[in-house]
Motif scaffolding. Structure first.
Motif, PDB file in Angstrom:
ATOM      1  N   ARG A 178      79.476  -8.669  31.155  1.00 28.53           N
ATOM      2  CA  ARG A 178      79.564  -9.184  29.784  1.00 28.53           C
ATOM      3  C   ARG A 178      81.016  -9.610  29.529  1.00 28.53           C
ATOM      4  O   ARG A 178      81.926  -8.791  29.653  1.00 28.53           O
ATOM      5  CB  ARG A 178      79.182  -8.117  28.745  1.00 28.53           C
ATOM      6  N   LEU A 194      82.427  -4.821  31.553  1.00 24.90           N
ATOM      7  CA  LEU A 194      82.799  -5.538  30.336  1.00 24.90           C
ATOM      8  C   LEU A 194      84.194  -6.132  30.515  1.00 24.90           C
ATOM      9  O   LEU A 194      85.144  -5.414  30.804  1.00 24.90           O
ATOM     10  CB  LEU A 194      82.815  -4.592  29.131  1.00 24.90           C
ATOM     11  N   TYR A 240      77.517  -1.314  33.235  1.00 23.38           N
ATOM     12  CA  TYR A 240      77.883  -2.710  32.972  1.00 23.38           C
ATOM     13  C   TYR A 240      79.386  -2.903  33.141  1.00 23.38           C
ATOM     14  O   TYR A 240      80.177  -1.993  32.884  1.00 23.38           O
ATOM     15  CB  TYR A 240      77.495  -3.104  31.544  1.00 23.38           C
ATOM     16  N   PRO A 249      74.648 -12.456  29.630  1.00 24.28           N
ATOM     17  CA  PRO A 249      75.438 -12.400  30.869  1.00 24.28           C
ATOM     18  C   PRO A 249      75.858 -13.822  31.276  1.00 24.28           C
ATOM     19  O   PRO A 249      75.215 -14.795  30.871  1.00 24.28           O
ATOM     20  CB  PRO A 249      74.474 -11.798  31.888  1.00 24.28           C
ATOM     21  N   ILE A 289      75.191  -9.823  23.761  1.00 20.74           N
ATOM     22  CA  ILE A 289      76.004 -10.872  24.402  1.00 20.74           C
ATOM     23  C   ILE A 289      75.355 -11.223  25.745  1.00 20.74           C
ATOM     24  O   ILE A 289      75.075 -10.335  26.548  1.00 20.74           O
ATOM     25  CB  ILE A 289      77.473 -10.417  24.549  1.00 20.74           C
TER      26      ILE A 289
END
Length: 602
Positions: free
Chosen positions: A9, A77, A75, A186, A184
């Protein structure tokens, strides 16, 4: 090992000044374990002393965080913390183009401000998914519901998924992270395609050389690759690939959607054009990315060393600053009053102030700054066009057909109580009102204004009239013809080029009178009378006279004939007359600085 693209992200944090971007970034870094508790400082991403002291962000910073979400997945970020001040909007646009989404931070007590709007519109232009975060909800004056309505009314984006948080106390930070992962999108990109990388920023590090911040669009970027810069046409060998967590960490490669940095044995930042596209020499991509519009300097002023022997040091310092700030330009110039110096271009007055402060602080220089001016376009009678940066270089008025000055469109948010004062300020500065609407108890005024009326003290006046409640944002809308004249200041009938300025004919007389009065107070008395005049061409529009210091030449005459005294006084009068013709007026350097500083209060 390249990260799974669906788990990446990329987002930036956008907001008005002081709505809590950098503090929110601190909490996100803390919550994801980017730094341990003992390593945390406030505004961890603001690494310049001046950013810390003023509490503003000047350079956009980036950091990579690992977050284990509630769905059990981890994830990656990539966070970009951006400046909120209008002078650094250029930094914001570069950061936004490297992301897919934005967190919009709005203060729960202040609501939507001018910069909030400007930055959101930029994010929408970049097709961003926007997650509203209403910050500072623990303040006694917070009203989140009212702010939600304001966001929907003024900006026109849904607040259904808005997150309520307090970055200072850490309230709601987990919800912010979950919203990033959920809303948001990818990035997209093929790791096996030809390499296509966007150059987001570059700066000079004394240990690593030139560091380039990149966002990989397609392909995979590895150490040891030979890369080519498509706009600059230069070729380089990648010798380090890494990410900021916020500490530097080297990695083997960067895949599509990832944000990181590379070093490639470069000596000068000038070789890296921000917005350029990097590709591999062996397998280049078909066409470059659109890039960013080249940065346009808005305000110009001369910087001169107080001590002439510091000239080389100043040149050296400006070159070093230019390495880390692509939006700052300079070229050499000379002035009869101030000697050798440089004509510098800035994005605005805050930018000018920051550069000046950095030169004084980091490089220990004592400087004189001339009056800020903007770029005028001059149409000559023979059909040629000139760009004028320095009022002292203005050609003879007889040869000029017309002069065009830059105009801006300003958006001002102001509480209703102060609206009258703000409207008067804009009218006094030759503004043209375009729009006036309300969002709750606050007015949003849109004005078109000439830029040279704004670069002086407009922002300070705006803040003092509104007791700090008004917010202001602007963008340029091109040049327009204006009745402009060059006003020169003459001291003892000698023009002082450092104090000449271009003004509108309607305000010339008031400005000239003000400057003459200031100079009268600042220049010490001499043995002869000194006239100070403001003139347009050959016509004097204002005058003040500094009276002479008088020596009592008759002190030694005791008694005797009156004609003896008369003779001595006549002789003194003759001497003063000659002195006026040949005498030189010494204008102290402090007088220049004070006159230039005060010349904008007229």
């Amino acid at each position: 090992m390249t990260t799974d693209i669906s788990k990446i992200r990329n987002f930036s944090i956008i907001a008005h000044i002081d709505h809590g971007k950098s503090t929110l970034a601190d909490r996100l870094i803390q919550a994801t374990g980017g730094l341990q508790q003992r390593e945390m400082v406030e505004q961890v991403l603001d690494n310049m002393d001046i950013e810390r002291e003023r509490g503003i962000t000047i350079k956009a910073q980036t950091v990579r965080l690992d977050y284990k979400a509630k769905d059990g997945q981890t994830y990656v970020l990539n966070l970009m913390d951006t400046p909120g001040h209008v002078d650094f909007a250029y930094e914001v646009s570069r950061s936004l183009s490297a992301c897919e989404g934005s967190i919009l931070v709005v203060d729960a007590s202040q609501g939507v401000e001018a910069q909030t709007l400007a930055n959101v519109y930029q994010a929408i232009e970049h097709d961003h998914e926007i997650v509203p975060v209403i910050n500072k909800i623990d303040l006694p004056s917070a009203d989140p519901d009212k702010v939600k309505l304001q966001i929907e009314d003024v900006i026109g984006i849904s607040t259904e998924h808005a997150v309520l948080a307090s970055a200072k106390s850490g309230l709601g930070i987990e919800d912010v992270l979950e919203a990033i992962v959920r809303f948001i999108p990818p990035p997209k990109g093929d790791p096996s395609a030809p390499l296509k990388v966007m150059l987001v920023d570059s700066w000079y590090d004394q240990y690593l050389g030139v560091v380039i911040l990149v966002r990989v669009i397609e392909g995979t970027l590895r150490k040891g690759q030979m890369i080519k810069m498509m706009a600059a046409g230069t070729e380089h060998l990648v010798d380090r690939v890494g990410v900021f967590r916020p500490k530097i960490e080297t990695v083997d490669d960067l895949g599509p959607g990832e944000v990181g940095f590379i070093t490639a044995q470069m000596k000068e930042v000038a070789q890296t054009r921000v917005g350029d596209t990097l590709t591999e020499i062996k397998r280049p991509c078909a066409e470059p990315l659109p890039g960013f519009a080249p940065v346009q300097s808005v305000v110009f002023c001369g910087l001169f060393p107080v001590d002439a022997s510091d000239f080389e040091k100043l040149r050296d310092s400006l070159s070093k600053l230019r390495l880390n700030d692509a939006s700052f330009t300079f070229e050499m110039e000379t002035s009869a009053a101030l000697g050798f110096g440089f004509r510098c271009g800035f994005l605005g007055l805050l930018h000018l102030e920051i550069i000046q402060e950095r030169l004084t602080r980091e490089y220990d220089l004592n400087l004189i700054t001339t009056a800020p001016s903007v770029i005028y376009k001059i149409q000559m009678n023979d059909g040629t066009n000139l760009e004028l940066h320095n009022p002292a270089d203005m050609p003879d008025t007889v040869r000029i057909a017309h002069i065009e000055e830059p105009w801006i469109e300003a958006t001002i948010f102001v509480p209703d109580d102060y609206l009258g004062g703000i409207l008067k300020l804009c009218q006094d500065r030759r503004g043209i009102q375009k729009n006036l609407t309300y969002a709750g108890t606050r007015a949003m005024v849109v004005y078109e204004l000439p830029l040279n009326e704004v670069v002086f003290d407009f922002y300070d006046r705006l803040k003092s009239i509104s007791r700090g409640y008004a917010s202001f944002d602007y963008h340029q809308i091109g040049h327009r013809e204006g009745d402009l004249v060059k006003m020169s200041l003459l001291v003892n009938e000698e023009p002082v080029d450092a104090l000449s300025m271009i003004v509108h004919r309607s305000t010339a007389e008031a400005r000239g009178r003000h400057m003459c009065e200031r100079m009268k107070d600042l220049i010490p008395r001499h043995l002869f009378k000194i006239p100070i005049q403001a003139a347009i061409g050959g016509k004097v529009i204002a005058r003040e006279t500094i009276s002479a210091m008088r020596k009592d030449v008759t002190a030694k005459c005791y008694g005797g004939d009156i004609s003896r005294k008369k003779k001595l006084l006549e002789k003194q009068k003759e001497g003063k007359k000659r002195m006026r013709t040949f005498g030189r007026v010494d204008i102290p350097q402090e007088a220049f600085i004070a006159a230039l500083r005060m010349g904008d209060e007229g």
